[in-house]
Design a protein around this motif. Structure first.
Motif, PDB file in Angstrom:
ATOM      1  N   HIS A  29     -20.955  40.304  21.808  1.00 15.16           N
ATOM      2  CA  HIS A  29     -20.219  40.638  23.030  1.00 15.16           C
ATOM      3  C   HIS A  29     -20.199  42.142  23.264  1.00 15.16           C
ATOM      4  N   GLN A  30     -20.070  42.512  24.522  1.00 14.53           N
ATOM      5  CA  GLN A  30     -19.853  43.906  24.886  1.00 14.53           C
ATOM      6  C   GLN A  30     -18.360  44.073  25.150  1.00 14.53           C
ATOM      7  N   ILE A  31     -17.818  45.174  24.665  1.00 16.67           N
ATOM      8  CA  ILE A  31     -16.376  45.400  24.733  1.00 16.67           C
ATOM      9  C   ILE A  31     -16.043  46.457  25.776  1.00 16.67           C
ATOM     10  N   VAL A  32     -15.144  46.090  26.685  1.00 12.63           N
ATOM     11  CA  VAL A  32     -14.579  47.022  27.650  1.00 12.63           C
ATOM     12  C   VAL A  32     -13.135  47.261  27.201  1.00 12.63           C
ATOM     13  N   LEU A  33     -12.829  48.491  26.875  1.00  8.50           N
ATOM     14  CA  LEU A  33     -11.504  48.857  26.376  1.00  8.50           C
ATOM     15  C   LEU A  33     -10.700  49.558  27.464  1.00  8.50           C
ATOM     16  N   HIS A  49     -14.946  52.622  27.761  1.00  8.52           N
ATOM     17  CA  HIS A  49     -13.511  52.921  27.647  1.00  8.52           C
ATOM     18  C   HIS A  49     -13.005  53.349  29.013  1.00  8.52           C
ATOM     19  N   ILE A  50     -12.052  52.602  29.524  1.00  4.66           N
ATOM     20  CA  ILE A  50     -11.390  52.947  30.772  1.00  4.66           C
ATOM     21  C   ILE A  50     -10.038  53.532  30.402  1.00  4.66           C
ATOM     22  N   GLN A  51      -9.870  54.802  30.664  1.00  2.00           N
ATOM     23  CA  GLN A  51      -8.621  55.484  30.320  1.00  2.00           C
ATOM     24  C   GLN A  51      -7.632  55.241  31.454  1.00  2.00           C
ATOM     25  N   CYS A  52      -6.785  54.227  31.254  1.00  2.00           N
ATOM     26  CA  CYS A  52      -5.875  53.786  32.303  1.00  2.00           C
ATOM     27  C   CYS A  52      -4.717  53.040  31.651  1.00  2.00           C
ATOM     28  N   ASP A  53      -3.556  53.118  32.235  1.00  2.00           N
ATOM     29  CA  ASP A  53      -2.404  52.373  31.750  1.00  2.00           C
ATOM     30  C   ASP A  53      -2.649  50.876  31.943  1.00  2.00           C
ATOM     31  N   ALA A  54      -2.298  50.084  30.957  1.00  2.00           N
ATOM     32  CA  ALA A  54      -2.523  48.634  31.000  1.00  2.00           C
ATOM     33  C   ALA A  54      -1.762  47.962  32.142  1.00  2.00           C
ATOM     34  N   ARG A  55      -0.701  48.592  32.622  1.00  2.00           N
ATOM     35  CA  ARG A  55       0.084  48.014  33.720  1.00  2.00           C
ATOM     36  C   ARG A  55      -0.519  48.305  35.092  1.00  2.00           C
ATOM     37  N   ASP A  56      -1.525  49.153  35.142  1.00  2.00           N
ATOM     38  CA  ASP A  56      -2.163  49.517  36.406  1.00  2.00           C
ATOM     39  C   ASP A  56      -3.308  48.544  36.696  1.00  2.00           C
ATOM     40  N   VAL A  57      -2.946  47.326  37.037  1.00  2.00           N
ATOM     41  CA  VAL A  57      -3.936  46.263  37.240  1.00  2.00           C
ATOM     42  C   VAL A  57      -4.923  46.640  38.339  1.00  2.00           C
ATOM     43  N   GLU A  58      -4.428  47.162  39.427  1.00  2.00           N
ATOM     44  CA  GLU A  58      -5.310  47.542  40.542  1.00  2.00           C
ATOM     45  C   GLU A  58      -6.271  48.651  40.120  1.00  2.00           C
ATOM     46  N   GLY A  59      -5.776  49.635  39.379  1.00  2.00           N
ATOM     47  CA  GLY A  59      -6.633  50.720  38.900  1.00  2.00           C
ATOM     48  C   GLY A  59      -7.709  50.219  37.950  1.00  2.00           C
TER      49      GLY A  59
END
Length: 71
Positions: A29-33, A49-59
């Protein structure tokens, strides 16, 4: 779970996620973090790696689209 070679989205990449990430990577698998920290423990193992708050679903959704991933 997706077929081998699919993308897995990890929400937060602390040291407790390392064994799971290693297991899934070994299965192909490829991992998106998604993690707000600049350099979380799992970042080196993740394919993206997406540097974003986990609560920012839209982001998160927007960033996945910008990078060409469809969910």
């Amino acid at each position: 779970m997706s077929a081998a070679g699919g993308h897995i989205l990890f929400i937060c990449g602390g040291k407790w996620q390392l064994p799971w990430m290693r297991y899934l990577k070994n299965k192909g698998h490829q991992i998106v973090l998604v993690d707000p920290n600049e350099n979380p423990p799992c970042a080196a193992m993740a394919d993206m790696h997406i540097q974003c708050d986990a609560r920012d679903v839209e982001g998160i959704y927007q960033e996945l689209q910008n990078r060409g991933l469809i969910i």
